[in-house]
Design a protein around this motif. Structure first.
Motif, short mmCIF file in Angstrom:
data_model
loop_
_atom_site.label_atom_id
_atom_site.label_comp_id
_atom_site.label_asym_id
_atom_site.label_seq_id
_atom_site.Cartn_x
_atom_site.Cartn_y
_atom_site.Cartn_z
N ARG A 74 -5.15 -11.53 -0.12
CA ARG A 74 -6.23 -10.54 0.13
C ARG A 74 -5.83 -9.09 0.81
O ARG A 74 -6.75 -8.43 1.04
CB ARG A 74 -7.28 -11.32 1.12
N GLY A 75 -4.62 -9.07 1.06
CA GLY A 75 -3.92 -7.82 1.58
C GLY A 75 -2.74 -7.88 1.60
O GLY A 75 -2.08 -8.78 1.26
N LEU A 76 -1.95 -6.73 1.66
CA LEU A 76 -0.54 -6.52 2.04
C LEU A 76 0.10 -5.82 3.18
O LEU A 76 -1.13 -5.08 3.77
CB LEU A 76 0.00 -5.54 0.76
N GLU A 77 0.98 -6.46 3.75
CA GLU A 77 1.45 -5.63 4.97
C GLU A 77 2.44 -4.61 4.59
O GLU A 77 2.60 -3.70 5.37
CB GLU A 77 2.11 -6.91 5.70
N ALA A 78 3.26 -4.88 3.52
CA ALA A 78 4.25 -3.88 3.20
C ALA A 78 4.70 -4.11 1.84
O ALA A 78 4.53 -5.48 1.51
CB ALA A 78 5.57 -3.96 4.20
N ALA A 79 5.49 -3.33 1.46
CA ALA A 79 6.09 -3.35 -0.15
C ALA A 79 7.43 -2.72 0.09
O ALA A 79 7.69 -1.82 0.80
CB ALA A 79 5.21 -2.76 -1.23
N ALA A 80 8.51 -3.18 -1.22
CA ALA A 80 9.51 -2.33 -1.03
C ALA A 80 10.13 -2.53 -2.55
O ALA A 80 9.57 -3.28 -3.54
CB ALA A 80 10.53 -3.25 -0.44
N ARG A 97 -2.22 0.45 -2.82
CA ARG A 97 -3.27 1.02 -1.92
C ARG A 97 -4.47 -0.07 -2.54
O ARG A 97 -5.35 -0.47 -1.35
CB ARG A 97 -3.65 2.12 -2.23
N ASP A 98 -4.44 -0.71 -3.50
CA ASP A 98 -5.49 -1.41 -4.23
C ASP A 98 -5.64 -2.85 -3.40
O ASP A 98 -6.81 -3.45 -3.01
CB ASP A 98 -5.42 -1.67 -5.60
N LEU A 99 -4.44 -3.26 -3.06
CA LEU A 99 -4.48 -4.51 -2.29
C LEU A 99 -4.17 -4.45 -0.76
O LEU A 99 -4.66 -5.13 -0.06
CB LEU A 99 -3.52 -5.32 -3.17
N GLY A 100 -3.37 -3.50 -0.44
CA GLY A 100 -3.01 -3.41 1.11
C GLY A 100 -3.94 -2.18 1.70
O GLY A 100 -3.86 -2.37 3.02
N PRO A 115 17.17 1.72 2.36
CA PRO A 115 15.85 2.61 1.99
C PRO A 115 16.03 4.25 2.55
O PRO A 115 16.74 4.55 3.42
CB PRO A 115 14.96 2.17 3.25
N HIS A 116 15.60 4.89 1.29
CA HIS A 116 15.73 6.30 1.79
C HIS A 116 14.46 6.98 1.88
O HIS A 116 14.30 8.11 2.34
CB HIS A 116 16.39 7.04 0.52
N THR A 117 13.23 6.27 1.64
CA THR A 117 12.00 6.92 1.59
C THR A 117 11.01 5.85 1.79
O THR A 117 10.95 4.65 1.60
CB THR A 117 11.41 7.51 0.30
N THR A 118 10.18 6.37 2.90
CA THR A 118 9.09 5.29 3.20
C THR A 118 7.73 6.03 3.03
O THR A 118 7.49 7.21 3.52
CB THR A 118 8.97 5.06 4.80
N ALA A 119 6.92 5.44 1.91
CA ALA A 119 5.80 6.20 1.53
C ALA A 119 4.54 5.26 2.17
O ALA A 119 4.53 4.01 2.19
CB ALA A 119 5.57 6.27 -0.02
N ARG A 120 3.59 6.03 2.35
CA ARG A 120 2.03 5.24 2.59
C ARG A 120 1.36 5.53 1.53
O ARG A 120 1.12 6.57 0.99
CB ARG A 120 1.55 5.93 3.96
N ALA A 121 0.68 4.19 1.10
CA ALA A 121 -0.31 4.07 -0.06
C ALA A 121 -1.46 4.78 0.10
O ALA A 121 -1.99 4.96 1.39
CB ALA A 121 -0.51 2.53 -0.38
#
Length: 121
Positions: A74-80, A97-100, A115-121
């Motif tokens: 029902r939700g996401l905490e993080a993705a990679a 963004r749709d799920l998290g 990792p070289h980038t952390t984006a926020r949905a």
């Protein structure tokens, strides 16, 4: 969406390291362009690779999000995502963004898993 460069030495949460490792190993094992993994609201993880069929093309992250939804998340905490891309695709950010929800972190790493980038949905 804000992208924040991250240092290769930046301390990652062990759970974030786990999804990066899953994404990298899926990419390597399947010999696909991208590997991805997501962590749902209960801590379950889903890993997937790029799908390229004549009638169906999905990014690795789209597949991982679909797997989570199909399993009842029902939700996401993080993705990679592990890829050669310099930035996450807009469609990938939208799926997260749709799920998290807005602000869910998406770690983008190179084939080395750093990792070289952390984006926020």
């Amino acid at each position: 969406m804000a992208d924040t460069p991250t240092s290769p030495d930046a301390a990652l949460d062990p759970e974030d390291k786990k999804i990066l490792t899953l994404a990298r190993s899926t990419r390597a094992r399947n010999g696909v362009a991208e590997g991805a993994a997501v962590r749902d609201e209960t801590g379950r993880t889903y890993a997937a690779g790029t799908v390229e069929l004549p009638s169906l093309r999905l990014s690795a992250l789209q597949v991982a999000v679909a797997m989570a939804v199909a399993s009842g998340a029902r939700g996401l905490e993080a993705a990679a995502v592990v890829s050669t891309a310099d930035a996450p695709a807009d469609a990938d950010l939208a799926a997260v963004r749709d799920l998290g929800g807005p602000g869910t972190p998406l770690l983008l790493a190179g084939p080395d898993g750093v990792p070289h980038t952390t984006a926020r949905a």
